[in-house]
Design an enzyme around this catalytic site. Sequence first.
Site, short mmCIF file in Angstrom:
data_model
loop_
_atom_site.label_atom_id
_atom_site.label_comp_id
_atom_site.label_asym_id
_atom_site.label_seq_id
_atom_site.Cartn_x
_atom_site.Cartn_y
_atom_site.Cartn_z
N GLY A 12 36.65 48.47 45.15
CA GLY A 12 36.12 48.34 43.79
C GLY A 12 34.88 47.45 43.86
O GLY A 12 34.58 46.70 42.94
N ALA A 13 34.16 47.58 44.99
CA ALA A 13 33.07 46.65 45.32
C ALA A 13 31.92 46.67 44.33
O ALA A 13 31.17 45.70 44.23
CB ALA A 13 32.55 46.95 46.72
N GLY A 15 32.29 47.09 41.08
CA GLY A 15 32.78 46.74 39.74
C GLY A 15 32.46 45.29 39.37
O GLY A 15 32.01 44.50 40.20
N LEU A 17 34.46 42.70 38.44
CA LEU A 17 35.25 41.62 39.02
C LEU A 17 34.72 41.26 40.42
O LEU A 17 34.54 40.10 40.76
CB LEU A 17 36.73 42.04 39.11
N LEU A 192 46.10 29.64 38.58
CA LEU A 192 46.81 28.84 39.59
C LEU A 192 45.86 28.23 40.62
O LEU A 192 46.25 27.41 41.43
CB LEU A 192 47.87 29.70 40.29
N LYS A 194 43.03 26.72 39.60
CA LYS A 194 42.21 25.70 38.93
C LYS A 194 42.68 24.30 39.33
O LYS A 194 43.87 24.05 39.46
CB LYS A 194 42.30 25.87 37.40
N ASP A 247 46.56 39.73 28.27
CA ASP A 247 45.34 39.31 28.96
C ASP A 247 45.43 37.85 29.43
O ASP A 247 44.96 37.51 30.52
CB ASP A 247 44.14 39.48 28.02
N HIS A 252 48.35 33.73 32.55
CA HIS A 252 47.76 32.40 32.76
C HIS A 252 48.58 31.29 32.09
O HIS A 252 48.92 30.29 32.72
CB HIS A 252 46.33 32.35 32.23
N ASP A 400 41.68 7.02 29.97
CA ASP A 400 40.95 8.26 30.15
C ASP A 400 40.55 8.46 31.62
O ASP A 400 39.89 7.61 32.20
CB ASP A 400 39.69 8.17 29.27
C1 BG6 Z 1 40.70 36.59 32.47
C2 BG6 Z 1 40.78 37.35 31.18
O1 BG6 Z 1 41.85 36.78 33.22
O2 BG6 Z 1 40.54 35.22 32.20
C3 BG6 Z 1 39.56 37.11 30.34
O3 BG6 Z 1 40.88 38.74 31.45
C4 BG6 Z 1 39.33 35.62 30.16
O4 BG6 Z 1 39.67 37.74 29.07
C5 BG6 Z 1 39.37 34.92 31.50
O5 BG6 Z 1 38.06 35.44 29.55
C6 BG6 Z 1 39.30 33.41 31.34
O6 BG6 Z 1 39.15 32.80 32.59
P1 BG6 Z 1 38.48 31.39 32.71
O7 BG6 Z 1 38.67 31.01 34.13
O8 BG6 Z 1 37.06 31.54 32.31
O9 BG6 Z 1 39.22 30.50 31.76
#
Ligand code: BG6
Length: 486
Positions: A12-13, A15, A17, A192, A194, A247, A252, A400
């Site tokens: 999917g090079a 595309g 993502l 995961l 981050k 999504d 997430h 902080d």
């Molecule tokens: C993606 C979603 O998985 O994560 C998007 O498909 C979203 O809709 C994105 O914008 C957010 O990622 P990040 O790292 O910018 O918070």
Amino acid sequence: LESGSLSIIVLGASGDLAKKKTFPALFNLYQQGFLQSNEVHIFGYARTKISDDDLRDRIRGHLLQSKGSSSSSGQSEDAAKFLQLVKYISGTYDGDEGFRLLDKAIHEHEVSKNSQDGSSRRLFYLALPPSVYPSVCKMIKLFCMNKSDLGGWTRIVVEKPFGKDLKSAEALSGQIGELFGEEQIYRIDHYLGKELVQNLMVLRFANRFFYPLWNRDNIDNIQIVFREDFGIEGRGGYFDEYGIIRDVIQNHLIQVLCLIAMEKPVSLSPEHIHDEKVKVLQSVVPIKDEEVVLGQYEGYKDDTTVPNDSNTPTFATVILRIHNERWEGVPFVLKAGKSLNSTKAEIRVQFKEVPGDIFKCKKHGRNEFVIRLQPSEAMYMKLTVKQPGLEMSTIQSELDLSYQQRYQGVKIPKAYERLILDTIRGDQQHFVRRDELKVAWEIFTPMLHRIEDGKLKPILYKQGSRGPVEADELLAKAGYTQTHGY
Ligand code: BG6
């Protein structure tokens, strides 16, 4: 990294993502010296018939942009060298021909590099829609596996969405699971990767402060919040089919919830961590309709990629309840939305009030611990202190830890960069195990079906707002009280 030839194949090079995330992450790794051995090669694979140079031209701009600064000449030189590692092969996702060619190209690379130990390591990154996962996995299995007797491996990386509900996700897992062992499958959830998500376990389990307080006796409610101040921007073809829950929330935010709520694992081994994540997810009770508020931003249906009768939520607030000894009675409020008033992801842990308060300081609000995942990573604790001066009065202030100030000059790796490196190293700690995914779908599937049946409907909200007011009301009902200061 281990020695031996390494081929990274991005399917999917051409595309979005691949261009925006995968190749820039590979480039960052290259710049840090991880992919500079002459035994490393990168292959792009997609249907479009283009040349190696065409692909390189398409990627180049994204590599330079990914640094967030103007493209210095050093950067351009690095990018040029990196791009020389990238070859392109075109082919379909379900026919033999392309995959035979791909295998041949990988093999030639392996032989020509005459890898020191003769082993072959092949990493297939599926930057593709899940509908083609089964056929692509089958083709990889038939034609492109590591064939060296001298060791190595074949691994595949898959992206979300892994299915649309429990049934489709299980079917997909079953199809892939027949071809590859769990130790070969890396289900990526970029949250995961981050920095502050990876910090959660350290925070909870390496500090004496938190353990005694981290329970229903002391915590009143927890919020996990994701906001974006932009809409779907032409991604309607994908987004409208999935909506905000699939999504962002089912993957997430639920992963973040696991790390906040799970018990301490026996060790840091991936199996031990996944076991605890599964346990806490299994303790989530069915979601009640009255603990859900859905929203859709005004103008969403004007996007040409969205059908004009769409019922898809672009916003959701959902309360999850965990039925176990630690969390009984503590609402976990998961909130995510597009086109809101800001772009932010954070966790807010709100503590109960101090019993028998003698300072009459409730008006300042409760203790609250905030972990800001992005932007500007930070952790801060809101607490009550004496107002400096002659009077005995109290104010709310903060302890902080802002990463930008505290760790000046330290580069925080991008999520994809870190996770791709883990796949090469064979570390599955920060990936999603099959049963974890299954339970996550079990939690959300009934609600998703009710949305599809029109039984739960989104409320319209203004772009640039906080989302529907009903969501704030639900939050207040969950016990959240506004604190002051930050
Ligand atoms: C993606 C979603 O998985 O994560 C998007 O498909 C979203 O809709 C994105 O914008 C957010 O990622 P990040 O790292 O910018 O918070």
